[in-house]
Design a protein around this motif. Structure first.
Motif, PDB file in Angstrom:
ATOM      1  N   SER A 113       0.819  -1.216   0.000  1.00  0.00           N
ATOM      2  CA  SER A 113       0.000   0.000   0.000  1.00  0.00           C
ATOM      3  C   SER A 113       0.849   1.261   0.000  1.00  0.00           C
ATOM      4  CB  SER A 113      -0.923  -0.003   1.225  1.00  0.00           C
ATOM      5  OG  SER A 113      -0.177   0.107   2.431  1.00  0.00           O
ATOM      6  N   ILE A 114       2.082   1.178   0.522  1.00  0.00           N
ATOM      7  CA  ILE A 114       2.938   2.363   0.575  1.00  0.00           C
ATOM      8  C   ILE A 114       3.176   2.914  -0.820  1.00  0.00           C
ATOM      9  CG2 ILE A 114       5.227   3.220   1.202  1.00  0.00           C
ATOM     10  CD1 ILE A 114       5.247   1.164   3.454  1.00  0.00           C
ATOM     11  N   SER A 115       3.343   2.024  -1.793  1.00  0.00           N
ATOM     12  CA  SER A 115       3.568   2.478  -3.172  1.00  0.00           C
ATOM     13  C   SER A 115       2.289   2.474  -4.001  1.00  0.00           C
ATOM     14  CB  SER A 115       4.620   1.579  -3.847  1.00  0.00           C
ATOM     15  OG  SER A 115       4.186   0.226  -3.850  1.00  0.00           O
ATOM     16  N   MET A 116       1.385   1.493  -3.779  1.00  0.00           N
ATOM     17  CA  MET A 116       0.190   1.359  -4.626  1.00  0.00           C
ATOM     18  C   MET A 116      -0.840   2.452  -4.347  1.00  0.00           C
ATOM     19  SD  MET A 116       0.554  -1.176  -6.712  1.00  0.00           S
ATOM     20  CE  MET A 116      -1.114  -1.527  -7.214  1.00  0.00           C
ATOM     21  N   ASN A 117      -0.972   2.846  -3.097  1.00  0.00           N
ATOM     22  CA  ASN A 117      -1.972   3.862  -2.760  1.00  0.00           C
ATOM     23  C   ASN A 117      -1.514   5.270  -3.104  1.00  0.00           C
ATOM     24  OD1 ASN A 117      -3.721   1.906  -1.818  1.00  0.00           O
ATOM     25  ND2 ASN A 117      -3.116   2.135   0.329  1.00  0.00           N
ATOM     26  N   ARG A 118      -0.243   5.425  -3.372  1.00  0.00           N
ATOM     27  CA  ARG A 118       0.308   6.716  -3.794  1.00  0.00           C
ATOM     28  C   ARG A 118       0.247   6.747  -5.322  1.00  0.00           C
ATOM     29  NH1 ARG A 118       5.972   8.053  -4.553  1.00  0.00           N
ATOM     30  NH2 ARG A 118       6.314  10.298  -4.301  1.00  0.00           N
ATOM     31  N   ARG A 119      -0.820   7.365  -5.850  1.00  0.00           N
ATOM     32  CA  ARG A 119      -1.113   7.174  -7.268  1.00  0.00           C
ATOM     33  C   ARG A 119      -1.893   8.350  -7.839  1.00  0.00           C
ATOM     34  NH1 ARG A 119      -5.191   5.194  -4.246  1.00  0.00           N
ATOM     35  NH2 ARG A 119      -7.310   5.217  -5.135  1.00  0.00           N
ATOM     36  N   VAL A 120      -2.040   8.313  -9.169  1.00  0.00           N
ATOM     37  CA  VAL A 120      -2.916   9.235  -9.890  1.00  0.00           C
ATOM     38  C   VAL A 120      -3.869   8.391 -10.720  1.00  0.00           C
ATOM     39  CG1 VAL A 120      -3.060  10.968 -11.709  1.00  0.00           C
ATOM     40  CG2 VAL A 120      -1.292  11.155  -9.970  1.00  0.00           C
ATOM     41  N   ASP A 121      -5.166   8.640 -10.596  1.00  0.00           N
ATOM     42  CA  ASP A 121      -6.180   7.926 -11.377  1.00  0.00           C
ATOM     43  C   ASP A 121      -6.690   8.828 -12.494  1.00  0.00           C
ATOM     44  OD1 ASP A 121      -6.039   5.681  -9.804  1.00  0.00           O
ATOM     45  OD2 ASP A 121      -7.733   6.234  -8.528  1.00  0.00           O
ATOM     46  N   VAL A 122      -6.599   8.346 -13.726  1.00  0.00           N
ATOM     47  CA  VAL A 122      -7.176   9.052 -14.872  1.00  0.00           C
ATOM     48  C   VAL A 122      -8.491   8.351 -15.201  1.00  0.00           C
ATOM     49  CG1 VAL A 122      -6.868   9.754 -17.268  1.00  0.00           C
ATOM     50  CG2 VAL A 122      -4.896   9.661 -15.722  1.00  0.00           C
ATOM     51  N   VAL A 123      -9.609   9.027 -14.986  1.00  0.00           N
ATOM     52  CA  VAL A 123     -10.927   8.408 -15.110  1.00  0.00           C
ATOM     53  C   VAL A 123     -11.604   8.884 -16.400  1.00  0.00           C
ATOM     54  CG1 VAL A 123     -13.130   7.962 -13.971  1.00  0.00           C
ATOM     55  CG2 VAL A 123     -11.096   8.462 -12.599  1.00  0.00           C
ATOM     56  N   VAL A 124     -11.895   7.933 -17.295  1.00  0.00           N
ATOM     57  CA  VAL A 124     -12.688   8.221 -18.488  1.00  0.00           C
ATOM     58  C   VAL A 124     -14.150   8.097 -18.072  1.00  0.00           C
ATOM     59  CG1 VAL A 124     -13.202   7.568 -20.876  1.00  0.00           C
ATOM     60  CG2 VAL A 124     -10.871   7.301 -19.968  1.00  0.00           C
ATOM     61  N   LEU A 125     -14.806   9.215 -17.858  1.00  0.00           N
ATOM     62  CA  LEU A 125     -16.152   9.216 -17.278  1.00  0.00           C
ATOM     63  C   LEU A 125     -17.189   8.699 -18.275  1.00  0.00           C
ATOM     64  CD1 LEU A 125     -15.998  12.668 -15.481  1.00  0.00           C
ATOM     65  CD2 LEU A 125     -15.790  10.412 -14.427  1.00  0.00           C
ATOM     66  N   THR A 126     -18.066   7.845 -17.788  1.00  0.00           N
ATOM     67  CA  THR A 126     -19.127   7.303 -18.630  1.00  0.00           C
ATOM     68  C   THR A 126     -20.149   8.376 -18.969  1.00  0.00           C
ATOM     69  OG1 THR A 126     -20.853   5.599 -18.800  1.00  0.00           O
ATOM     70  CG2 THR A 126     -20.462   6.558 -16.640  1.00  0.00           C
ATOM     71  N   GLN A 127     -20.851   8.175 -20.073  1.00  0.00           N
ATOM     72  CA  GLN A 127     -21.911   9.091 -20.487  1.00  0.00           C
ATOM     73  C   GLN A 127     -23.304   8.518 -20.206  1.00  0.00           C
ATOM     74  OE1 GLN A 127     -20.490   9.570 -24.645  1.00  0.00           O
ATOM     75  NE2 GLN A 127     -20.070  11.703 -24.131  1.00  0.00           N
ATOM     76  N   LEU A 128     -23.349   7.411 -19.467  1.00  0.00           N
ATOM     77  CA  LEU A 128     -24.624   6.798 -19.121  1.00  0.00           C
ATOM     78  C   LEU A 128     -25.326   7.593 -18.025  1.00  0.00           C
ATOM     79  CD1 LEU A 128     -23.666   2.994 -18.952  1.00  0.00           C
ATOM     80  CD2 LEU A 128     -24.738   4.200 -20.857  1.00  0.00           C
ATOM     81  N   THR A 129     -26.610   7.342 -17.864  1.00  0.00           N
ATOM     82  CA  THR A 129     -27.343   7.904 -16.738  1.00  0.00           C
ATOM     83  C   THR A 129     -26.898   7.205 -15.456  1.00  0.00           C
ATOM     84  OG1 THR A 129     -29.168   6.318 -16.908  1.00  0.00           O
ATOM     85  CG2 THR A 129     -29.328   8.332 -18.239  1.00  0.00           C
ATOM     86  N   ALA A 130     -27.220   7.793 -14.322  1.00  0.00           N
ATOM     87  CA  ALA A 130     -26.810   7.214 -13.039  1.00  0.00           C
ATOM     88  C   ALA A 130     -27.382   5.812 -12.853  1.00  0.00           C
ATOM     89  CB  ALA A 130     -27.260   8.124 -11.894  1.00  0.00           C
ATOM     90  N   GLU A 131     -28.615   5.605 -13.282  1.00  0.00           N
ATOM     91  CA  GLU A 131     -29.251   4.294 -13.141  1.00  0.00           C
ATOM     92  C   GLU A 131     -28.550   3.255 -14.001  1.00  0.00           C
ATOM     93  OE1 GLU A 131     -33.355   4.308 -14.233  1.00  0.00           O
ATOM     94  OE2 GLU A 131     -33.814   2.465 -13.140  1.00  0.00           O
ATOM     95  N   GLN A 132     -28.160   3.643 -15.210  1.00  0.00           N
ATOM     96  CA  GLN A 132     -27.456   2.719 -16.095  1.00  0.00           C
ATOM     97  C   GLN A 132     -26.018   2.501 -15.643  1.00  0.00           C
ATOM     98  OE1 GLN A 132     -27.980   4.931 -19.685  1.00  0.00           O
ATOM     99  NE2 GLN A 132     -30.096   4.268 -19.996  1.00  0.00           N
ATOM    100  N   ALA A 133     -25.361   3.577 -15.184  1.00  0.00           N
ATOM    101  CA  ALA A 133     -23.965   3.473 -14.762  1.00  0.00           C
ATOM    102  C   ALA A 133     -23.812   2.560 -13.552  1.00  0.00           C
ATOM    103  CB  ALA A 133     -23.414   4.860 -14.450  1.00  0.00           C
ATOM    104  N   ALA A 134     -24.849   2.462 -12.708  1.00  0.00           N
ATOM    105  CA  ALA A 134     -24.776   1.591 -11.532  1.00  0.00           C
ATOM    106  C   ALA A 134     -24.613   0.125 -11.936  1.00  0.00           C
ATOM    107  CB  ALA A 134     -26.033   1.768 -10.687  1.00  0.00           C
ATOM    108  N   LEU A 135     -24.969  -0.206 -13.176  1.00  0.00           N
ATOM    109  CA  LEU A 135     -24.859  -1.586 -13.657  1.00  0.00           C
ATOM    110  C   LEU A 135     -23.514  -1.873 -14.309  1.00  0.00           C
ATOM    111  CD1 LEU A 135     -28.410  -1.863 -15.302  1.00  0.00           C
ATOM    112  CD2 LEU A 135     -27.731  -2.619 -13.017  1.00  0.00           C
ATOM    113  N   LEU A 136     -22.673  -0.850 -14.464  1.00  0.00           N
ATOM    114  CA  LEU A 136     -21.402  -1.038 -15.159  1.00  0.00           C
ATOM    115  C   LEU A 136     -20.479  -2.070 -14.495  1.00  0.00           C
ATOM    116  CD1 LEU A 136     -20.130   2.383 -16.577  1.00  0.00           C
ATOM    117  CD2 LEU A 136     -20.415   0.222 -17.784  1.00  0.00           C
ATOM    118  N   PRO A 137     -20.280  -2.027 -13.165  1.00  0.00           N
ATOM    119  CA  PRO A 137     -19.373  -3.010 -12.563  1.00  0.00           C
ATOM    120  C   PRO A 137     -19.773  -4.448 -12.840  1.00  0.00           C
ATOM    121  CG  PRO A 137     -19.840  -1.243 -11.018  1.00  0.00           C
ATOM    122  CD  PRO A 137     -20.767  -1.046 -12.180  1.00  0.00           C
TER     123      PRO A 137
END
Length: 343
Positions: free
Chosen positions: A273-297
């Motif tokens: 975690s010392i190295s893995m939690n020190r990070r930058v996340d680049v998030v490509v945001l979905t264009q779905l509605t919130a109801e549809q996006a909840a099913l993505l995982p």
């Protein structure tokens, strides 16, 4: 002398009578009579059961009081430029907006069951449509992952990033360690620039918004150049966003967020975690509605967990092994070619 005095008194008396007006009551009386006349005319008009005439009277009165239109249930509503066949929208008789009862009040058991079946069928139809859109979005995000993985692999940097698909979209996790940012600093190292430069061309060609999240690990060591991990994580995210804007991404599609140590990638008790939690996340945001996006995982399946990026070559080999003939789109191949020739 006496006659002169009498003349003055007479003049004063005449002036007093000139200002007095004993007939002012006639004005109030006339106003009252006029109002009574109007009242009786209205009452007489309303005594006629002719619905068309009543609607016309109501229309005239409403216009007289400044209303632009009148709508009376069950009556004609003549408007300028329209004929007298205007239809009035009827309210569902099964619902009463005043008492909060549902539209099924008054229906028998069989009718209520039919209504419930129809509602459930519509819910299932909507849920099925949402699931289909989530599955399609997961495939599109996976295709974006392959483009980025191809670009990183061409620079022999595929191991420098991990991928995840969650309800926000596709997350490209870049472990900062000492490669991207030096300790307690927010200036990009040469290694970090090389990683971001490989990723940028794919992001430029997308319609999605991009969010960059900065994270620090959970060590209690004090930051040297920033007041706390909040400022350090936000500065690293901002540095990454600024790099992307310098490489073709529009500012309006980008945002930077600092989370300090509040969102660990793995358990802080894990030595990694010392190295893995020190990070930058680049998030490509979905264009779905919130109801549809909840099913993505769930639609992403195994890709919903942290994993190494899959290249196009690996994807094709996997499809051949499973007997499927699906091949990447030409846009994927184009993005790969563009990335390999960018540097």
């Amino acid at each position: 002398m006496s006659s002169g005095g009498g003349g003055k008194r007479k003049q004063k008396h005449e002036e007093h009578e000139e200002h007095a007006n004993h007939e002012r009551w006639l004005v109030s009386y006339a106003d009252m009579m006029t109002l009574l006349f109007v009242l009786f005319v209205v009452l007489f008009s309303m005594s006629d059961v002719n619905q068309k005439k009543f609607a016309q009277l109501a229309q005239g009165l409403s216009q007289g009081f400044g209303s632009k239109s009148a709508a009376f249930s069950g009556n004609y509503a003549p408007l300028d430029g329209a004929s007298n066949n205007a239809q009035v929208v009827q309210i569902d008789p099964g619902s009463n907006p005043g008492d909060g009862t549902s539209g099924t009040e008054g229906l028998n058991k069989k009718q209520k069951e039919a209504v419930e079946r129809a509602i459930k069928a519509e819910d299932r139809k909507q849920a099925s449509a949402n699931a289909e859109k989530a599955a399609k979005e997961a495939e599109d995000l996976k295709a974006i992952e392959r483009k980025i993985a191809d670009a990183l692999a061409a620079q022999k940097l595929l191991g420098s990033a991990k991928f995840t698909i969650d309800q926000r979209g596709l997350i490209v996790t870049i472990v900062t360690n000492e490669v991207v940012f030096a300790g307690n600093r927010a200036e990009l190292q040469d290694g970090g620039e090389k990683i971001l430069k490989a990723i940028a061309p794919t992001l430029v060609g997308l319609p999605n918004n991009i969010e960059v999240d900065g994270h620090t690990n959970q060590l209690k060591a004090r930051t040297t150049f920033y007041p706390s991990g909040w400022e350090l994580s936000a500065a690293r995210a901002s540095t990454t966003v600024r790099f992307f804007t310098d490489h073709g991404l529009p500012k309006k599609r980008l945002s930077a967020v600092g989370f300090s140590d509040t969102k660990p990638l793995i358990d802080p008790k894990d030595p990694r975690s010392i190295s893995m939690n020190r990070r930058v996340d680049v998030v490509v945001l979905t264009q779905l509605t919130a109801e549809q996006a909840a099913l993505l995982p769930s639609a992403a399946g195994a890709d919903g967990k942290l994993h190494t990026g899959q290249t196009t070559a690996e994807y094709i080999a996997e499809q051949k092994a499973s007997g499927e003939t699906t091949t990447p789109s030409t846009t994927t191949e184009h993005a790969t070619t563009q990335t390999t020739t960018h540097d």
